[in-house]
Design an enzyme around this catalytic site. Sequence first.
Site, PDB file in Angstrom:
ATOM      1  N   TRP A 104      -1.577   6.399  12.441  1.00 16.84           N
ATOM      2  CA  TRP A 104      -1.691   6.463  10.986  1.00 16.84           C
ATOM      3  C   TRP A 104      -2.332   5.180  10.448  1.00 16.84           C
ATOM      4  CZ3 TRP A 104      -1.495  11.088   9.207  1.00 16.84           C
ATOM      5  CH2 TRP A 104      -0.689  12.047   9.819  1.00 16.84           C
ATOM      6  N   CYS A 105      -1.495   4.239  10.084  1.00 15.75           N
ATOM      7  CA  CYS A 105      -1.989   3.047   9.378  1.00 15.75           C
ATOM      8  C   CYS A 105      -2.822   2.123  10.258  1.00 15.75           C
ATOM      9  CB  CYS A 105      -0.810   2.317   8.751  1.00 15.75           C
ATOM     10  SG  CYS A 105       0.097   3.402   7.614  1.00 15.75           S
ATOM     11  N   VAL A 106      -2.449   1.941  11.502  1.00 19.04           N
ATOM     12  CA  VAL A 106      -3.235   1.091  12.405  1.00 19.04           C
ATOM     13  C   VAL A 106      -4.610   1.707  12.625  1.00 19.04           C
ATOM     14  CG1 VAL A 106      -3.385   0.225  14.781  1.00 19.04           C
ATOM     15  CG2 VAL A 106      -1.233   0.031  13.511  1.00 19.04           C
ATOM     16  N   LYS A 140       0.847  -1.194   0.000  1.00 20.49           N
ATOM     17  CA  LYS A 140       0.000   0.000   0.000  1.00 20.49           C
ATOM     18  C   LYS A 140       0.881   1.243   0.000  1.00 20.49           C
ATOM     19  CE  LYS A 140      -0.407   0.589   4.988  1.00 20.49           C
ATOM     20  NZ  LYS A 140       0.517   1.727   5.061  1.00 20.49           N
ATOM     21  N   THR A 174      -6.739   1.829   9.129  1.00 18.85           N
ATOM     22  CA  THR A 174      -7.152   0.487   8.712  1.00 18.85           C
ATOM     23  C   THR A 174      -8.214  -0.066   9.648  1.00 18.85           C
ATOM     24  OG1 THR A 174      -4.999   0.083   7.697  1.00 18.85           O
ATOM     25  CG2 THR A 174      -6.315  -1.863   8.273  1.00 18.85           C
TER      26      THR A 174
END
Length: 165
Positions: A107-109, A77, A112
């Site tokens: 951010w990503c955690v 990603k 998502t």
Amino acid sequence: MLLLIDVQRNMLEPPLPVPAWQDVSAAIATLLERARAAGEPVAWVRNNGGPDDPDAPGTTGWELVHEPAAGEPVIDKSVPDSFANTDLGDLLPPASHLVVAGMQSEWCVRETSLTALALGHEVTLVRGAHATYDDPRPAHEISLAVEKELSEAGARVVEVDEVTF
């Protein structure tokens, strides 16, 4: 499914790892070992940074800390939401249970997990198995704030020892 987000060398190994990287790395390794022993599916998400980023594709920092086993998908990603422009959603049956660990908490955690909840998946975030950098607040405060936000959004937040597959 165990969903490991951005468990990459640039954040979990020197020279510039997240604070408490050794504890976080050990927690992730424990989850991975337990999931595999139980036959639980594991999916990996890997961030593809830009040419000057420490996680630029092909660099040492881009590499995953653990080797995916045969059949464990690796999803690349380039934005915080692991569902955006990837086939992650296609890998998950409706209303799947995701155990989430990885980098970076805010951010990503976070992104998502929020998308997974919006799509009707059950999300369990594992305390101590996700982390970030100090910015400007201490990293542990940022991670706690993310845990609180995700809990209020419907995720379960548990300790590593509470995770069963």
